[in-house]
Design a protein around this motif. Structure first.
Motif, PDB file in Angstrom:
ATOM      1  N   LYS A 223       0.830  -1.209   0.000  1.00  0.00           N
ATOM      2  CA  LYS A 223       0.000   0.000   0.000  1.00  0.00           C
ATOM      3  C   LYS A 223       0.863   1.257   0.000  1.00  0.00           C
ATOM      4  O   LYS A 223       0.539   2.256  -0.654  1.00  0.00           O
ATOM      5  N   ASN A 224       1.973   1.192   0.738  1.00  0.00           N
ATOM      6  CA  ASN A 224       2.870   2.350   0.790  1.00  0.00           C
ATOM      7  C   ASN A 224       3.538   2.621  -0.555  1.00  0.00           C
ATOM      8  O   ASN A 224       3.990   3.732  -0.815  1.00  0.00           O
ATOM      9  N   ALA A 227       1.321   4.888  -4.415  1.00  0.00           N
ATOM     10  CA  ALA A 227       1.416   6.261  -4.916  1.00  0.00           C
ATOM     11  C   ALA A 227       2.728   6.476  -5.677  1.00  0.00           C
ATOM     12  O   ALA A 227       2.745   7.118  -6.732  1.00  0.00           O
ATOM     13  N   ARG A 228       3.796   5.927  -5.158  1.00  0.00           N
ATOM     14  CA  ARG A 228       5.100   6.067  -5.820  1.00  0.00           C
ATOM     15  C   ARG A 228       5.113   5.312  -7.151  1.00  0.00           C
ATOM     16  O   ARG A 228       5.683   5.786  -8.137  1.00  0.00           O
ATOM     17  N   GLU A 230       2.577   4.795  -9.135  1.00  0.00           N
ATOM     18  CA  GLU A 230       1.797   5.578 -10.105  1.00  0.00           C
ATOM     19  C   GLU A 230       2.587   6.791 -10.587  1.00  0.00           C
ATOM     20  O   GLU A 230       2.609   7.099 -11.788  1.00  0.00           O
ATOM     21  N   LYS A 231       3.256   7.451  -9.677  1.00  0.00           N
ATOM     22  CA  LYS A 231       4.002   8.661 -10.031  1.00  0.00           C
ATOM     23  C   LYS A 231       5.185   8.359 -10.932  1.00  0.00           C
ATOM     24  O   LYS A 231       5.472   9.115 -11.873  1.00  0.00           O
TER      25      LYS A 231
END
Length: 381
Positions: A223-224, A227-228, A230-231
Protein backbone atom coordinates in the motif's frame (compact mmCIF):
# COMPACT_ATOMS: atom_id res chain seq x y z
CA UNK A 1 44.93 -20.93 -1.52
CA UNK A 2 45.81 -17.24 -1.89
CA UNK A 3 48.11 -15.62 0.67
CA UNK A 4 45.55 -12.91 1.53
CA UNK A 5 42.90 -15.52 2.25
CA UNK A 6 45.29 -17.49 4.46
CA UNK A 7 46.21 -14.29 6.35
CA UNK A 8 42.51 -13.61 6.88
CA UNK A 9 42.01 -17.09 8.35
CA UNK A 10 44.95 -16.62 10.69
CA UNK A 11 43.61 -13.23 11.79
CA UNK A 12 40.11 -14.58 12.38
CA UNK A 13 41.44 -17.53 14.37
CA UNK A 14 43.51 -15.28 16.65
CA UNK A 15 40.76 -12.67 17.09
CA UNK A 16 37.58 -14.72 17.00
CA UNK A 17 35.01 -13.50 19.47
CA UNK A 18 35.60 -15.99 22.27
CA UNK A 19 39.36 -15.29 22.27
CA UNK A 20 38.76 -11.54 22.42
CA UNK A 21 36.58 -11.92 25.51
CA UNK A 22 39.15 -14.23 27.11
CA UNK A 23 41.87 -11.68 26.32
CA UNK A 24 39.87 -8.94 28.08
CA UNK A 25 39.63 -11.16 31.15
CA UNK A 26 43.19 -12.46 31.17
CA UNK A 27 44.80 -9.04 30.76
CA UNK A 28 42.28 -7.15 32.91
CA UNK A 29 41.78 -4.65 30.10
CA UNK A 30 39.76 -1.63 31.32
CA UNK A 31 36.26 -1.87 29.80
CA UNK A 32 33.26 0.43 29.77
CA UNK A 33 29.66 -0.62 29.24
CA UNK A 34 27.41 1.50 27.01
CA UNK A 35 23.85 0.48 27.81
CA UNK A 36 22.32 1.95 24.64
CA UNK A 37 19.16 4.00 24.12
CA UNK A 38 16.55 1.34 24.72
CA UNK A 39 17.80 0.22 28.10
CA UNK A 40 16.60 -3.30 28.93
CA UNK A 41 14.76 -3.82 32.21
CA UNK A 42 17.39 -6.33 33.34
CA UNK A 43 20.36 -4.05 32.61
CA UNK A 44 21.64 -4.28 36.20
CA UNK A 45 21.71 -8.07 35.86
CA UNK A 46 23.69 -7.67 32.63
CA UNK A 47 26.23 -5.53 34.46
CA UNK A 48 26.54 -8.17 37.19
CA UNK A 49 27.08 -10.88 34.59
CA UNK A 50 29.83 -8.84 32.94
CA UNK A 51 31.60 -8.42 36.28
CA UNK A 52 31.07 -12.05 37.31
CA UNK A 53 32.52 -13.14 33.99
CA UNK A 54 35.78 -11.58 35.17
CA UNK A 55 35.81 -8.48 32.94
CA UNK A 56 37.44 -5.37 34.40
CA UNK A 57 34.46 -3.00 34.19
CA UNK A 58 35.59 0.54 35.01
CA UNK A 59 32.49 2.57 34.08
CA UNK A 60 28.96 2.61 32.69
CA UNK A 61 27.87 5.04 29.98
CA UNK A 62 24.22 6.09 29.64
CA UNK A 63 22.45 8.41 27.19
CA UNK A 64 21.46 11.15 29.66
CA UNK A 65 21.19 12.09 33.35
CA UNK A 66 17.77 10.50 33.88
CA UNK A 67 19.20 7.10 32.94
CA UNK A 68 21.82 7.33 35.69
CA UNK A 69 19.09 6.66 38.26
CA UNK A 70 18.84 3.08 37.01
CA UNK A 71 22.30 2.44 38.46
CA UNK A 72 21.91 4.21 41.83
CA UNK A 73 23.11 1.11 43.68
CA UNK A 74 26.10 0.53 41.41
CA UNK A 75 29.63 0.78 42.78
CA UNK A 76 30.86 1.53 39.24
CA UNK A 77 31.07 5.17 38.02
CA UNK A 78 28.21 6.15 35.68
CA UNK A 79 28.66 8.85 33.02
CA UNK A 80 26.41 10.33 30.38
CA UNK A 81 27.56 10.27 26.76
CA UNK A 82 28.21 14.00 26.95
CA UNK A 83 30.31 13.85 30.11
CA UNK A 84 32.14 10.59 29.45
CA UNK A 85 34.88 12.15 27.22
CA UNK A 86 35.79 14.55 30.04
CA UNK A 87 36.09 11.82 32.66
CA UNK A 88 39.48 10.54 33.80
CA UNK A 89 38.39 6.91 34.01
CA UNK A 90 40.49 4.56 31.88
CA UNK A 91 38.64 2.66 29.14
CA UNK A 92 40.33 0.71 26.36
CA UNK A 93 37.29 -1.29 25.25
CA UNK A 94 33.63 -0.27 25.15
CA UNK A 95 31.16 -3.14 25.42
CA UNK A 96 27.56 -2.57 24.37
CA UNK A 97 24.27 -4.36 23.79
CA UNK A 98 23.93 -5.21 20.13
CA UNK A 99 21.38 -2.72 18.73
CA UNK A 100 21.09 -0.64 15.58
CA UNK A 101 21.55 2.78 17.17
CA UNK A 102 24.42 1.51 19.32
CA UNK A 103 26.29 0.46 16.15
CA UNK A 104 26.40 4.15 15.15
CA UNK A 105 28.32 5.00 18.30
CA UNK A 106 31.31 2.85 17.42
CA UNK A 107 32.61 5.92 15.57
CA UNK A 108 31.83 8.17 18.52
CA UNK A 109 33.95 6.12 20.91
CA UNK A 110 36.61 5.72 18.25
CA UNK A 111 37.16 9.50 18.39
CA UNK A 112 38.56 8.94 21.87
CA UNK A 113 40.70 5.97 20.94
CA UNK A 114 38.28 3.37 22.29
CA UNK A 115 37.41 0.16 20.45
CA UNK A 116 33.82 -1.09 20.59
CA UNK A 117 32.59 -4.66 20.89
CA UNK A 118 28.94 -5.79 21.05
CA UNK A 119 27.99 -8.29 23.72
CA UNK A 120 27.08 -11.59 22.08
CA UNK A 121 26.55 -15.18 23.09
CA UNK A 122 30.05 -16.67 23.13
CA UNK A 123 28.79 -20.20 22.46
CA UNK A 124 26.77 -18.95 19.52
CA UNK A 125 29.75 -17.08 18.10
CA UNK A 126 31.97 -20.14 18.52
CA UNK A 127 29.39 -22.30 16.74
CA UNK A 128 29.31 -19.73 13.94
CA UNK A 129 33.10 -19.87 13.66
CA UNK A 130 33.01 -23.66 13.43
CA UNK A 131 30.23 -23.57 10.83
CA UNK A 132 32.17 -21.26 8.52
CA UNK A 133 35.37 -23.22 8.95
CA UNK A 134 33.54 -26.45 8.07
CA UNK A 135 32.43 -24.78 4.85
CA UNK A 136 35.80 -23.25 4.04
CA UNK A 137 36.11 -24.94 0.60
CA UNK A 138 32.79 -23.42 -0.46
CA UNK A 139 33.78 -19.98 0.83
CA UNK A 140 37.09 -20.08 -0.99
CA UNK A 141 35.46 -21.33 -4.19
CA UNK A 142 33.24 -18.25 -4.31
CA UNK A 143 36.14 -16.00 -3.29
CA UNK A 144 38.03 -17.15 -6.36
CA UNK A 145 35.02 -16.35 -8.59
CA UNK A 146 35.27 -12.62 -7.92
CA UNK A 147 36.58 -10.65 -10.86
CA UNK A 148 38.17 -7.77 -8.93
CA UNK A 149 40.48 -7.37 -5.94
CA UNK A 150 38.06 -5.00 -4.23
CA UNK A 151 35.41 -7.74 -4.06
CA UNK A 152 37.95 -10.13 -2.54
CA UNK A 153 38.99 -7.53 0.04
CA UNK A 154 35.36 -6.80 0.97
CA UNK A 155 34.59 -10.54 1.23
CA UNK A 156 37.58 -11.10 3.53
CA UNK A 157 36.57 -8.12 5.67
CA UNK A 158 32.99 -9.35 5.81
CA UNK A 159 34.02 -12.80 7.05
CA UNK A 160 36.36 -11.21 9.57
CA UNK A 161 33.68 -8.89 10.94
CA UNK A 162 31.13 -11.67 11.24
CA UNK A 163 33.47 -13.82 13.33
CA UNK A 164 35.17 -11.14 15.44
CA UNK A 165 31.94 -9.24 16.05
CA UNK A 166 33.71 -5.96 15.39
CA UNK A 167 32.04 -3.34 13.21
CA UNK A 168 35.44 -1.77 12.49
CA UNK A 169 36.57 -4.91 10.64
CA UNK A 170 34.04 -4.44 7.81
CA UNK A 171 34.84 -2.65 4.55
CA UNK A 172 31.87 -0.58 3.40
CA UNK A 173 31.31 0.55 -0.18
CA UNK A 174 30.94 4.26 -1.07
CA UNK A 175 28.10 3.99 -3.60
CA UNK A 176 24.42 3.53 -2.80
CA UNK A 177 23.30 -0.05 -2.23
CA UNK A 178 22.51 -1.94 -5.47
CA UNK A 179 24.07 0.85 -7.55
CA UNK A 180 27.49 -0.55 -8.41
CA UNK A 181 28.62 0.81 -11.77
CA UNK A 182 28.20 -1.70 -14.56
CA UNK A 183 25.55 -3.72 -12.69
CA UNK A 184 22.53 -1.47 -13.21
CA UNK A 185 19.45 -1.50 -15.42
CA UNK A 186 19.64 0.96 -18.30
CA UNK A 187 17.30 2.71 -20.74
CA UNK A 188 14.77 0.27 -22.20
CA UNK A 189 15.67 -2.61 -19.86
CA UNK A 190 13.06 -4.79 -18.18
CA UNK A 191 13.91 -4.89 -14.47
CA UNK A 192 12.60 -7.03 -11.61
CA UNK A 193 12.68 -5.55 -8.11
CA UNK A 194 12.18 -8.35 -5.60
CA UNK A 195 11.42 -6.89 -2.17
CA UNK A 196 10.29 -3.38 -3.10
CA UNK A 197 9.58 -2.16 0.48
CA UNK A 198 8.50 1.47 -0.14
CA UNK A 199 9.32 1.53 -3.85
CA UNK A 200 12.33 3.84 -3.60
CA UNK A 201 14.67 1.51 -5.49
CA UNK A 202 12.01 0.79 -8.12
CA UNK A 203 11.61 4.54 -8.54
CA UNK A 204 15.35 4.97 -9.08
CA UNK A 205 15.46 2.17 -11.65
CA UNK A 206 12.43 3.62 -13.43
CA UNK A 207 14.05 7.06 -13.54
CA UNK A 208 16.96 5.46 -15.40
CA UNK A 209 14.56 4.43 -18.15
CA UNK A 210 13.89 0.83 -17.15
CA UNK A 211 10.47 -0.79 -17.18
CA UNK A 212 10.22 -2.04 -13.60
CA UNK A 213 8.12 -4.88 -12.22
CA UNK A 214 8.28 -4.67 -8.44
CA UNK A 215 7.20 -7.38 -5.97
CA UNK A 216 6.28 -6.73 -2.34
CA UNK A 217 4.80 -9.46 -0.14
CA UNK A 218 3.82 -7.26 2.82
CA UNK A 219 0.29 -5.87 2.40
CA UNK A 220 1.21 -2.68 4.26
CA UNK A 221 4.42 -2.09 2.31
CA UNK A 222 2.51 -2.72 -0.91
CA UNK A 223 0.00 0.00 0.00
CA UNK A 224 2.87 2.35 0.79
CA UNK A 225 4.25 1.71 -2.71
CA UNK A 226 1.12 2.49 -4.68
CA UNK A 227 1.42 6.26 -4.92
CA UNK A 228 5.10 6.07 -5.82
CA UNK A 229 4.41 3.38 -8.45
CA UNK A 230 1.80 5.58 -10.10
CA UNK A 231 4.00 8.66 -10.03
CA UNK A 232 7.10 6.95 -11.41
CA UNK A 233 5.34 4.51 -13.74
CA UNK A 234 6.39 1.13 -12.45
CA UNK A 235 4.32 -2.00 -11.83
CA UNK A 236 3.90 -3.02 -8.21
CA UNK A 237 2.61 -6.51 -7.34
CA UNK A 238 1.40 -7.58 -3.89
CA UNK A 239 3.08 -10.94 -4.53
CA UNK A 240 6.13 -12.66 -3.06
CA UNK A 241 8.80 -14.16 -5.31
CA UNK A 242 9.60 -17.82 -4.61
CA UNK A 243 10.33 -21.12 -6.32
CA UNK A 244 6.71 -21.87 -7.22
CA UNK A 245 3.22 -20.45 -7.43
CA UNK A 246 0.96 -20.79 -4.42
CA UNK A 247 -0.39 -19.37 -1.18
CA UNK A 248 1.81 -19.50 1.90
CA UNK A 249 2.14 -18.01 5.35
CA UNK A 250 4.56 -15.18 5.97
CA UNK A 251 5.50 -12.98 8.90
CA UNK A 252 6.29 -9.29 9.24
CA UNK A 253 9.82 -8.54 10.51
CA UNK A 254 10.36 -4.85 11.01
CA UNK A 255 10.45 -3.13 7.64
CA UNK A 256 10.31 -6.42 5.71
CA UNK A 257 8.50 -9.73 5.63
CA UNK A 258 9.67 -13.32 5.52
CA UNK A 259 8.07 -16.38 3.96
CA UNK A 260 6.98 -19.04 6.44
CA UNK A 261 6.32 -19.16 10.17
CA UNK A 262 3.80 -16.32 10.45
CA UNK A 263 0.05 -15.80 10.62
CA UNK A 264 -0.25 -13.65 7.49
CA UNK A 265 -1.19 -15.32 4.23
CA UNK A 266 0.35 -14.18 0.96
CA UNK A 267 0.36 -15.03 -2.72
CA UNK A 268 3.65 -16.24 -4.19
CA UNK A 269 4.91 -16.84 -7.70
CA UNK A 270 8.05 -17.98 -9.42
CA UNK A 271 9.57 -15.57 -11.92
CA UNK A 272 9.54 -18.07 -14.79
CA UNK A 273 5.76 -18.41 -14.49
CA UNK A 274 5.28 -14.65 -14.09
CA UNK A 275 7.33 -13.92 -17.22
CA UNK A 276 5.24 -16.42 -19.17
CA UNK A 277 1.89 -15.12 -17.92
CA UNK A 278 2.80 -11.46 -18.52
CA UNK A 279 4.36 -12.33 -21.86
CA UNK A 280 7.53 -10.38 -21.05
CA UNK A 281 9.89 -10.36 -24.05
CA UNK A 282 12.95 -10.73 -21.78
CA UNK A 283 14.37 -9.86 -18.34
CA UNK A 284 17.49 -7.67 -18.26
CA UNK A 285 17.95 -7.06 -14.56
CA UNK A 286 16.99 -8.59 -11.19
CA UNK A 287 17.40 -7.07 -7.73
CA UNK A 288 16.61 -9.27 -4.71
CA UNK A 289 16.18 -8.47 -1.03
CA UNK A 290 13.51 -10.93 0.10
CA UNK A 291 14.56 -11.85 3.62
CA UNK A 292 16.17 -15.24 3.07
CA UNK A 293 14.10 -16.47 0.12
CA UNK A 294 16.73 -15.40 -2.43
CA UNK A 295 17.87 -18.93 -3.30
CA UNK A 296 14.26 -20.13 -3.60
CA UNK A 297 13.57 -17.26 -5.99
CA UNK A 298 16.63 -18.08 -8.10
CA UNK A 299 15.39 -21.67 -8.42
CA UNK A 300 12.08 -20.27 -9.63
CA UNK A 301 13.86 -18.06 -12.15
CA UNK A 302 16.18 -20.74 -13.59
CA UNK A 303 14.77 -20.56 -17.12
CA UNK A 304 14.78 -16.76 -17.13
CA UNK A 305 18.38 -16.56 -15.93
CA UNK A 306 19.61 -19.31 -18.25
CA UNK A 307 17.96 -17.76 -21.29
CA UNK A 308 18.66 -14.03 -20.87
CA UNK A 309 21.54 -13.80 -18.35
CA UNK A 310 20.16 -10.72 -16.59
CA UNK A 311 22.41 -8.54 -14.48
CA UNK A 312 21.62 -9.15 -10.81
CA UNK A 313 22.09 -7.59 -7.39
CA UNK A 314 21.29 -10.20 -4.73
CA UNK A 315 21.24 -9.65 -0.96
CA UNK A 316 23.66 -12.17 0.53
CA UNK A 317 23.34 -11.88 4.31
CA UNK A 318 20.02 -13.33 5.45
CA UNK A 319 21.43 -16.85 5.85
CA UNK A 320 25.07 -17.77 6.63
CA UNK A 321 25.23 -20.10 3.63
CA UNK A 322 24.19 -17.25 1.29
CA UNK A 323 27.89 -16.43 1.06
CA UNK A 324 28.39 -19.48 -1.15
CA UNK A 325 25.06 -21.03 -2.19
CA UNK A 326 23.84 -18.01 -4.19
CA UNK A 327 26.92 -17.59 -6.39
CA UNK A 328 27.30 -21.33 -6.88
CA UNK A 329 23.71 -21.72 -8.04
CA UNK A 330 23.91 -18.78 -10.44
CA UNK A 331 27.17 -20.20 -11.79
CA UNK A 332 25.47 -23.57 -12.33
CA UNK A 333 22.88 -21.89 -14.55
CA UNK A 334 25.33 -19.81 -16.59
CA UNK A 335 29.06 -20.48 -16.32
CA UNK A 336 29.81 -17.18 -18.06
CA UNK A 337 28.58 -14.95 -15.20
CA UNK A 338 30.98 -12.42 -13.65
CA UNK A 339 30.66 -11.79 -9.90
CA UNK A 340 31.46 -8.90 -7.56
CA UNK A 341 30.77 -8.44 -3.86
CA UNK A 342 30.08 -5.29 -1.84
CA UNK A 343 28.95 -4.43 1.68
CA UNK A 344 26.90 -1.34 2.60
CA UNK A 345 25.90 0.62 5.65
CA UNK A 346 22.16 0.77 6.24
CA UNK A 347 20.89 4.03 4.79
CA UNK A 348 18.41 5.10 7.45
CA UNK A 349 17.88 8.55 5.96
CA UNK A 350 14.23 7.88 5.16
CA UNK A 351 13.28 5.03 7.49
CA UNK A 352 14.04 2.91 10.57
CA UNK A 353 15.17 5.72 12.86
CA UNK A 354 12.69 7.70 14.96
CA UNK A 355 12.80 11.51 15.11
CA UNK A 356 14.35 11.31 18.57
CA UNK A 357 17.03 8.90 17.38
CA UNK A 358 17.85 11.20 14.46
CA UNK A 359 18.18 14.11 16.86
CA UNK A 360 20.51 12.08 19.08
CA UNK A 361 22.77 11.26 16.14
CA UNK A 362 22.88 14.91 15.11
CA UNK A 363 23.82 16.00 18.63
CA UNK A 364 26.84 13.70 18.58
CA UNK A 365 27.85 14.54 15.01
CA UNK A 366 26.90 11.15 13.57
CA UNK A 367 25.18 10.50 10.23
CA UNK A 368 22.20 8.27 9.38
CA UNK A 369 24.29 5.51 7.79
CA UNK A 370 24.37 2.59 10.18
CA UNK A 371 27.25 0.08 10.07
CA UNK A 372 26.16 -3.53 10.56
CA UNK A 373 26.62 -7.09 9.32
CA UNK A 374 23.59 -6.65 7.05
CA UNK A 375 23.40 -5.33 3.48
CA UNK A 376 26.05 -7.38 1.68
CA UNK A 377 25.29 -7.73 -2.03
CA UNK A 378 26.36 -10.27 -4.63
CA UNK A 379 26.52 -8.67 -8.08
CA UNK A 380 26.25 -10.80 -11.21
CA UNK A 381 26.56 -9.96 -14.92
Amino acid sequence: MSLNFVKMLSDINSRRYLRQIQNLIDHKIPCGFFCGFKIPSDVNEIVKLIKNFGINLTCIVVPDDEDKEIFDDSDIPVFTLMKFPKSTVKVNQMLYISAMLSFCFTNYFKRYGIDSLPLQDTNGMENKFNFYMQNLPELYSVYEMFSDEESKAVYRAYLTGILTGRICDYKFAPESQYFLEGFLPTEGNIAIDGGAYDGATSRDFSMQGAKVYAFEMSAQNYKNCLARAEKYNFVIENIGLSNREGVEHYREIGTGSRKGGGMEIGIFTDLDTYVLKKNLPRVDYIKLDIEGAELDMLHGAAKTISRWKPKMAISAYHKPEDLWTLANYVKSLRSDYEFKFRHYKIDATDYTLSDIEREILQIFGLDYFIPSACESVLYCR
